[in-house]
Design a protein around this motif. Structure first.
Motif, PDB file in Angstrom:
ATOM      1  N   SER A   1       0.836  -1.201   0.000  1.00  0.00           N
ATOM      2  CA  SER A   1       0.000   0.000   0.000  1.00  0.00           C
ATOM      3  C   SER A   1       0.876   1.258   0.000  1.00  0.00           C
ATOM      4  O   SER A   1       0.519   2.255  -0.620  1.00  0.00           O
ATOM      5  CB  SER A   1      -0.943   0.001   1.195  1.00  0.00           C
ATOM      6  OG  SER A   1      -0.220   0.080   2.398  1.00  0.00           O
ATOM      7  N   ALA A   2       2.016   1.211   0.640  1.00  0.00           N
ATOM      8  CA  ALA A   2       2.922   2.355   0.619  1.00  0.00           C
ATOM      9  C   ALA A   2       3.459   2.557  -0.792  1.00  0.00           C
ATOM     10  O   ALA A   2       3.572   3.701  -1.263  1.00  0.00           O
ATOM     11  CB  ALA A   2       4.057   2.148   1.609  1.00  0.00           C
ATOM     12  N   ALA A   3       3.788   1.482  -1.464  1.00  0.00           N
ATOM     13  CA  ALA A   3       4.265   1.587  -2.847  1.00  0.00           C
ATOM     14  C   ALA A   3       3.150   2.097  -3.748  1.00  0.00           C
ATOM     15  O   ALA A   3       3.383   2.919  -4.654  1.00  0.00           O
ATOM     16  CB  ALA A   3       4.778   0.238  -3.333  1.00  0.00           C
ATOM     17  N   GLY A   4       1.924   1.680  -3.500  1.00  0.00           N
ATOM     18  CA  GLY A   4       0.783   2.138  -4.294  1.00  0.00           C
ATOM     19  C   GLY A   4       0.540   3.629  -4.103  1.00  0.00           C
ATOM     20  O   GLY A   4       0.236   4.347  -5.060  1.00  0.00           O
ATOM     21  N   ILE A   5       0.688   4.074  -2.871  1.00  0.00           N
ATOM     22  CA  ILE A   5       0.503   5.499  -2.594  1.00  0.00           C
ATOM     23  C   ILE A   5       1.596   6.304  -3.287  1.00  0.00           C
ATOM     24  O   ILE A   5       1.334   7.357  -3.866  1.00  0.00           O
ATOM     25  CB  ILE A   5       0.493   5.758  -1.074  1.00  0.00           C
ATOM     26  CG1 ILE A   5      -0.789   5.182  -0.472  1.00  0.00           C
ATOM     27  CG2 ILE A   5       0.620   7.234  -0.773  1.00  0.00           C
ATOM     28  CD1 ILE A   5      -0.848   5.245   1.031  1.00  0.00           C
ATOM     29  N   ALA A   6       2.832   5.797  -3.269  1.00  0.00           N
ATOM     30  CA  ALA A   6       3.937   6.506  -3.914  1.00  0.00           C
ATOM     31  C   ALA A   6       3.724   6.575  -5.425  1.00  0.00           C
ATOM     32  O   ALA A   6       3.916   7.638  -6.039  1.00  0.00           O
ATOM     33  CB  ALA A   6       5.259   5.814  -3.588  1.00  0.00           C
TER      34      ALA A   6
ATOM     35  N   LEU B   1       3.074   9.954  -7.715  1.00  0.00           N
ATOM     36  CA  LEU B   1       3.855  10.281  -8.905  1.00  0.00           C
ATOM     37  C   LEU B   1       2.956  10.507 -10.124  1.00  0.00           C
ATOM     38  O   LEU B   1       3.206  11.414 -10.930  1.00  0.00           O
ATOM     39  CB  LEU B   1       4.874   9.173  -9.193  1.00  0.00           C
ATOM     40  CG  LEU B   1       6.049   9.091  -8.213  1.00  0.00           C
ATOM     41  CD1 LEU B   1       6.915   7.871  -8.532  1.00  0.00           C
ATOM     42  CD2 LEU B   1       6.872  10.372  -8.276  1.00  0.00           C
ATOM     43  N   VAL B   2       1.901   9.708 -10.240  1.00  0.00           N
ATOM     44  CA  VAL B   2       0.963   9.881 -11.356  1.00  0.00           C
ATOM     45  C   VAL B   2       0.270  11.234 -11.246  1.00  0.00           C
ATOM     46  O   VAL B   2       0.145  11.973 -12.233  1.00  0.00           O
ATOM     47  CB  VAL B   2      -0.059   8.725 -11.382  1.00  0.00           C
ATOM     48  CG1 VAL B   2      -1.198   9.019 -12.339  1.00  0.00           C
ATOM     49  CG2 VAL B   2       0.629   7.425 -11.767  1.00  0.00           C
ATOM     50  N   ILE B   3      -0.176  11.585 -10.052  1.00  0.00           N
ATOM     51  CA  ILE B   3      -0.844  12.875  -9.851  1.00  0.00           C
ATOM     52  C   ILE B   3       0.111  14.030 -10.155  1.00  0.00           C
ATOM     53  O   ILE B   3      -0.260  15.004 -10.810  1.00  0.00           O
ATOM     54  CB  ILE B   3      -1.414  12.972  -8.424  1.00  0.00           C
ATOM     55  CG1 ILE B   3      -2.594  12.006  -8.275  1.00  0.00           C
ATOM     56  CG2 ILE B   3      -1.841  14.386  -8.089  1.00  0.00           C
ATOM     57  CD1 ILE B   3      -3.130  11.891  -6.871  1.00  0.00           C
ATOM     58  N   ALA B   4       1.362  13.914  -9.708  1.00  0.00           N
ATOM     59  CA  ALA B   4       2.346  14.966  -9.977  1.00  0.00           C
ATOM     60  C   ALA B   4       2.594  15.094 -11.481  1.00  0.00           C
ATOM     61  O   ALA B   4       2.692  16.213 -12.008  1.00  0.00           O
ATOM     62  CB  ALA B   4       3.639  14.673  -9.236  1.00  0.00           C
TER      63      ALA B   4
END
Length: 119
Positions: A13-18, A22-25
């Motif tokens: 889940s931490a990797a998914g959030i990261a 990145l996608v949002i940025a």
């Protein structure tokens, strides 16, 4: 108790959030670049001397004219109702009396007052 499953789920889940961050940025950077490109394609704003000026005759003023409505005959007068195509245009004619309408001396002028206006 086996905690490896919980640790793996937490790491995922931490990797998914990261990755999501990145996608949002990346989407935000793309949107800003697109906005800059669109802005560059627009005509520039006029400089001080390029703005429109008043005509030689001065500013154009509003003209007020009183109009009278075109009367429509009542059904009692004609014996039948008029159809829409018989009405014609809904134009009006210039009123003979061009004086500006004023409130009566004793009324307050508010809607529904019906009286002396709070005297």
């Amino acid at each position: 108790m086996d905690t490896t499953w919980h640790e793996a789920a937490g790491a995922g889940s931490a990797a998914g959030i990261a990755v999501g961050g990145l996608v949002i940025a990346a989407v935000l950077v793309w949107a800003v670049r697109l906005g800059i490109r669109v802005k560059q394609g627009e005509p520039r704003t006029p400089r001080g001397g390029e703005h429109p000026t008043l005509p030689e005759s001065g500013p154009v003023h509003e003209v007020r004219r009183r109009r009278e409505p075109a009367e429509v005959p009542r059904a009692e007068e004609t014996g039948r109702r008029l159809t829409p195509h018989e009405l014609g245009s809904s134009g009006s004619r210039r009123s003979e009396d061009q004086a500006r309408p004023r409130w009566d001396g004793g009324s307050g002028g508010s809607f529904g007052s019906g009286g002396s206006g709070g005297r």
